[in-house]
Design an enzyme around this catalytic site. Structure first.
Site, PDB file in Angstrom:
ATOM      1  N   HIS A  42       5.708   4.319  -1.088  1.00  0.00           N
ATOM      2  CA  HIS A  42       4.611   4.437   0.118  1.00  0.00           C
ATOM      3  C   HIS A  42       5.008   4.269   1.421  1.00  0.00           C
ATOM      4  O   HIS A  42       4.906   4.771   2.194  1.00  0.00           O
ATOM      5  CB  HIS A  42       3.574   3.343  -0.201  1.00  0.00           C
ATOM      6  CG  HIS A  42       2.625   3.827  -1.557  1.00  0.00           C
ATOM      7  ND1 HIS A  42       2.205   4.756  -1.691  1.00  0.00           N
ATOM      8  CD2 HIS A  42       2.271   2.840  -2.587  1.00  0.00           C
ATOM      9  CE1 HIS A  42       1.264   4.667  -2.786  1.00  0.00           C
ATOM     10  NE2 HIS A  42       1.222   3.720  -3.108  1.00  0.00           N
ATOM     11  N   HIS A 100       7.896   1.119  -6.488  1.00  0.00           N
ATOM     12  CA  HIS A 100       6.426   2.034  -6.271  1.00  0.00           C
ATOM     13  C   HIS A 100       6.363   1.718  -4.793  1.00  0.00           C
ATOM     14  O   HIS A 100       5.747   2.904  -4.026  1.00  0.00           O
ATOM     15  CB  HIS A 100       5.553   1.530  -7.204  1.00  0.00           C
ATOM     16  CG  HIS A 100       4.124   2.221  -6.940  1.00  0.00           C
ATOM     17  ND1 HIS A 100       3.761   3.201  -7.686  1.00  0.00           N
ATOM     18  CD2 HIS A 100       3.121   1.767  -6.049  1.00  0.00           C
ATOM     19  CE1 HIS A 100       2.542   3.501  -7.306  1.00  0.00           C
ATOM     20  NE2 HIS A 100       2.016   2.712  -5.965  1.00  0.00           N
ATOM     21  N   GLU A 101       6.244   0.406  -4.259  1.00  0.00           N
ATOM     22  CA  GLU A 101       5.682   0.432  -2.955  1.00  0.00           C
ATOM     23  C   GLU A 101       6.620   0.980  -1.784  1.00  0.00           C
ATOM     24  O   GLU A 101       6.181   1.294  -0.768  1.00  0.00           O
ATOM     25  CB  GLU A 101       5.584  -1.156  -2.731  1.00  0.00           C
ATOM     26  CG  GLU A 101       4.437  -1.791  -3.538  1.00  0.00           C
ATOM     27  CD  GLU A 101       3.045  -1.178  -3.475  1.00  0.00           C
ATOM     28  OE1 GLU A 101       2.782  -0.541  -2.260  1.00  0.00           O
ATOM     29  OE2 GLU A 101       2.176  -1.071  -4.422  1.00  0.00           O
TER      30      GLU A 101
END
Length: 342
Positions: free
Chosen positions: A263, A259-260
């Site tokens: 980003h 997920h990160e």
């Protein structure tokens, strides 16, 4: 009555545990300075199903949460406990962004989502209702400005790591997380020992860790293209194998890392609950991998990996699986999605 008591306990416990969120660095690298807190004595179950015109002690804390994540614009940060028109609009916007029923009320579904453990990166929605559910890009569509195909180098902090998980296991978890993204876009990720010059740096930190955005409740946060820092909350129990890690509050490192990394690439949160870029995750849950929504978002920024075959994309058919302390993890992903990018 039994259900109401259980729900009251659930609301009170998780509100205290997870709404104490302070702003983490958004992927678009815009600083936020407000620290959020909640009175642990707040009778949080009283917030259930309140609506415009209500006034309930503790609502001001929830307003700070909505303000931090970009749903409640305000020039005056002295929030009241009144459920006004502006807050109703914020609740409706939050429900729209995350694909929840549009009620404008703090129903059980909305409160449960608010109190779920989540990523600290605010959503980029520009205060507009979404009529369709899909991925989002960070404000300004930032990307890594390297030639294509590009190689980004990542490194682990030589100091800020956790000692209860072997470094070798952490490296494997991240290698798998990076490979999920590199399999769909023309970006290669290579580990380096040169931490000072790596494009992406990774570490585990406690509370105030020097980037201006102390940890207090959220799982992790990340800086977007150009800065590339991924910080994990060291106060969280991280796991690479739920068979050996028995804590019921443990989180899967690889899933949150994936997920990160999204980003870091320039993706914002998705309104698709099954997507890797959905903003929250429960403990002891493993993400089954990138969904079509995640892939579409990444390829909107970087194009497609020439070896990527949409017909072979395996995606999860649910929000993931939770594992009890005695269960052996078996993941089987058999759904093959055939679709066209719109």
């Amino acid at each position: 009555m039994h259900y109401q008591q259980r729900f009251s306990y659930y609301i009170s416990f998780f509100f205290f545990l997870f709404i104490t969120l302070l702003p983490s660095v958004p992927a678009r690298n815009m600083p936020v300075t407000t620290v959020l807190s909640v009175n642990p004595n707040t009778d949080c179950h009283r917030l259930l199903d309140i609506h415009r015109g209500s006034s309930v002690v503790g609502l001001s804390d929830l307003k700070r949460y909505f303000h931090h994540y970009g749903y409640l614009p305000a020039t005056d940060k002295n929030f009241t406990d009144n459920f006004d028109d502006q807050f109703e609009s914020a609740v409706t916007l939050y429900q729209s962004k995350l694909g929840l029923p549009l009620t404008g009320r703090l129903n059980s579904t909305t409160l449960s989502q608010v109190m779920s453990p989540r990523c600290g990166v605010p959503e980029n929605h520009n205060h507009k209702l979404h009529t369709s559910k899909h991925y989002s890009l960070a404000e300004g569509r930032p990307t890594w400005n390297h030639s294509t195909p590009m190689t980004l180098y990542y490194a682990f902090s030589p100091i800020h790591m956790i000692n209860y998980v072997k470094l070798s296991d952490i490296r494997v978890a991240f290698r798998r997380a990076f490979s999920k993204w590199s399999s769909v876009i023309p970006v290669n990720f290579t580990e380096t020992q040169d931490y000072e010059h790596a494009n992406i740096t990774i570490g585990f930190y406690d509370k105030d860790h020097g980037d201006g955005f102390p940890f207090d409740g959220v799982l992790a946060h990340a800086f977007g293209p150009g800065l590339g820092m991924i910080h994990f909350n060291a106060a969280i129990t991280w796991a690479v194998d739920f068979r050996s890690e028995k804590s019921q509050k443990a989180f899967d490192l690889e899933s949150v890392a994936t997920h990160e990394i999204g980003h870091v690439l320039g993706l914002d949160h998705s309104s698709i609950h099954e997507a890797v870029m959905w903003p929250s995750t429960p403990p002891r849950t493993i993400s089954a991998g990138l969904t079509l929504d995640d892939v579409t978002g990444a390829q909107a920024l970087y194009g497609s990996n020439p070896n990527f075959n949409l017909d072979s994309l395996k995606v999860k058919n649910s929000a993931g699986k939770s594992f009890g302390s005695r269960e052996i993890i078996t993941i089987s992903i058999s759904l093959v999605v055939k679709a066209l990018f719109l």
